[in-house]
Write an enzyme that holds these catalytic residues in place. Structure first.
Site, PDB file in Angstrom:
ATOM      1  N   GLU A  93     -15.331  -4.122 -33.506  1.00  0.00           N
ATOM      2  CA  GLU A  93     -16.783  -4.005 -33.592  1.00  0.00           C
ATOM      3  C   GLU A  93     -17.477  -4.957 -32.622  1.00  0.00           C
ATOM      4  O   GLU A  93     -17.028  -6.085 -32.401  1.00  0.00           O
ATOM      5  CB  GLU A  93     -17.252  -4.267 -35.029  1.00  0.00           C
ATOM      6  N   CYS A 113      -8.683 -11.224 -37.081  1.00  0.00           N
ATOM      7  CA  CYS A 113      -8.788 -12.654 -36.764  1.00  0.00           C
ATOM      8  C   CYS A 113      -7.533 -13.370 -37.224  1.00  0.00           C
ATOM      9  O   CYS A 113      -7.043 -13.147 -38.335  1.00  0.00           O
ATOM     10  CB  CYS A 113     -10.013 -13.273 -37.434  1.00  0.00           C
ATOM     11  N   GLY A 162     -12.532 -12.429 -34.431  1.00  0.00           N
ATOM     12  CA  GLY A 162     -11.500 -13.252 -33.816  1.00  0.00           C
ATOM     13  C   GLY A 162     -11.925 -14.667 -33.477  1.00  0.00           C
ATOM     14  O   GLY A 162     -13.114 -14.990 -33.419  1.00  0.00           O
ATOM     15  N   SER A 216     -18.188 -23.786 -35.226  1.00  0.00           N
ATOM     16  CA  SER A 216     -18.368 -23.386 -36.623  1.00  0.00           C
ATOM     17  C   SER A 216     -18.008 -24.571 -37.511  1.00  0.00           C
ATOM     18  O   SER A 216     -16.832 -24.814 -37.777  1.00  0.00           O
ATOM     19  CB  SER A 216     -17.477 -22.181 -36.941  1.00  0.00           C
ATOM     20  N   CYS A 336     -23.752 -11.900 -39.034  1.00  0.00           N
ATOM     21  CA  CYS A 336     -22.722 -12.929 -38.884  1.00  0.00           C
ATOM     22  C   CYS A 336     -21.787 -12.941 -40.087  1.00  0.00           C
ATOM     23  O   CYS A 336     -22.231 -13.002 -41.229  1.00  0.00           O
ATOM     24  CB  CYS A 336     -23.403 -14.292 -38.729  1.00  0.00           C
TER      25      CYS A 336
END
EC number: 2.1.1.192
Length: 370
Positions: A93, A113, A162, A216, A336
């Site tokens: 996506e 991921c 990922g 992150s 997100c």
């Protein structure tokens, strides 16, 4: 017979090497970059400033292949989400987010991921493989062709499916093409890589690529971050924060952006904000607060608007440039932490998640006719 080469899968130096192997001058590489990326042409016969013999030579030795559009959804807020089919039939996506004078393309780097962050839908779907350079830059190529005026890609963020730094070579080569004057011509300030904190690759990226860096973070201490981001057990905050502090030279006026997802009752209390202030006390940075975007099967809930507002004020009062990221595309599962794709999970992680929850949450995506 020599196997044909997908030119989209070549970095600029590799493309120059290919051109040299064909007995052609290096400026032909620039011409090919312009035809493929700027003009969107994949048929060599249409590349009219190349000689006919060279076009024939190209068709015999190479091709240009991008992923295929499988499905598209458009949010009420204008966000586009595409499901792209790869040659092995896995699907990834990609999301485009329009916002006033800018248009941000969120690009995937892996099929699934390799990490398993507890607040992210992608991690629950498992992992198949890294994307190739062609499959990464192909998302940009396709999006540029699919978008209709007035939409235009002004920014690219490696924040899709990922962990980009676990696919270092292909991701960095793709970002180089994004910034190349003869390809997509984006400024280094407009290409951002987001990582959960793969320390060795971050150090290498600092030396080899000028792109903007987002981290992150999501927690103000190791105990909580270990729960949210298991990678933290390998690369803890005492390694991550010093690297972020010195990632850019102090004279550059650039800084790392920290992403912090707001999860009710978990990391959104005033005590968490104060702990975050202490953690980042001497780190030049910006902070993005991201309201948690729910997905089926998760027990997490988004913080209340009031809690987010109090958290933001606490950080801003301490001198931190802090903004709340507006949720976009959540009605099409394009926000997100919501990207899932459709692919074969080689890890068994998705099946374990399904068994634990008692449902299969691999969402079907309605198509838009083309």
């Amino acid at each position: 017979m020599t196997e044909k080469i997908n030119l989209l899968n070549l970095s600029e130096p590799e493309l120059q090497g290919f051109i040299a192997s064909q007995g052609q001058p290096l400026y032909r590489a620039t011409q090919l970059l312009q035809w493929i990326h700027q003009r969107g042409v994949t048929d060599f016969s249409l590349m009219t400033d190349l000689s006919k013999p060279f076009r024939q030579q190209l068709s015999e030795a190479s091709f240009v292949r991008v992923p295929e559009l499988a499905l598209e959804r458009v949010s009420a807020d204008g966000t586009h989400k595409w499901l792209f089919r790869l040659a092995d039939n896995n699907k990834i996506e990609t999301v485009f987010i329009p916002d006033r004078k800018r248009g941000t393309l969120c690009v995937s780097s892996q099929v699934g991921c390799a990490l398993n962050c507890s607040f992210c839908a992608t991690g629950k779907e498992g992992f198949n493989r890294n994307l190739t350079l062609a499959e990464i830059i192909g998302q940009v190529w396709l999006a540029a062709r699919l978008l209709k005026s007035p939409y235009k890609i002004t920014n690219v963020v490696m924040m899709g499916m990922g962990e980009p730094l676990l696919n270092y070579e292909a991701v960095v080569a793709a970002m180089h093409l994004m910034m190349h004057d003869h390809a997509y011509g984006l400024s280094k300030y407009r290409v951002t890589l987001s990582t959960s904190g793969v320390i060795p690759a971050m150090r290498r990226l600092r030396e080899e690529s000028p792109v903007s860096l987002a981290v992150s973070l999501h927690a103000p201490n190791d105990a909580l971050r270990n729960v949210l981001i298991p990678l933290n057990k390998k690369y803890s905050l005492d390694q991550l924060i010093p690297l972020c502090r010195d990632y850019y030279s102090r004279g550059s006026k650039r800084c790392v952006t920290f992403e912090y997802v707001m999860i009710e009752g978990m990391n959104d209390r005033l005590i968490d904000a104060k702990q975050l202030i202490r953690l980042l006390a001497d780190v030049p940075c910006k902070i993005n607060l991201i309201p948690f975007n729910s997905f089926q099967g998760t027990a997490y809930r988004c913080s209340t608007e009031s809690a987010i507002s109090v958290f933001q004020k606490c950080l801003m009062d301490a001198g931190f440039n802090t903004r709340v990221r507006r949720t976009r595309g959540d009605d099409i599962a394009g926000a997100c932490g919501q990207l899932a794709g459709q692919f074969h999970d080689r890890t068994g992680r998705h099946q374990r998640w399904v068994q634990k929850q008692g449902h299969d949450f691999n969402r079907p995506i309605p198509a838009i006719d083309h």
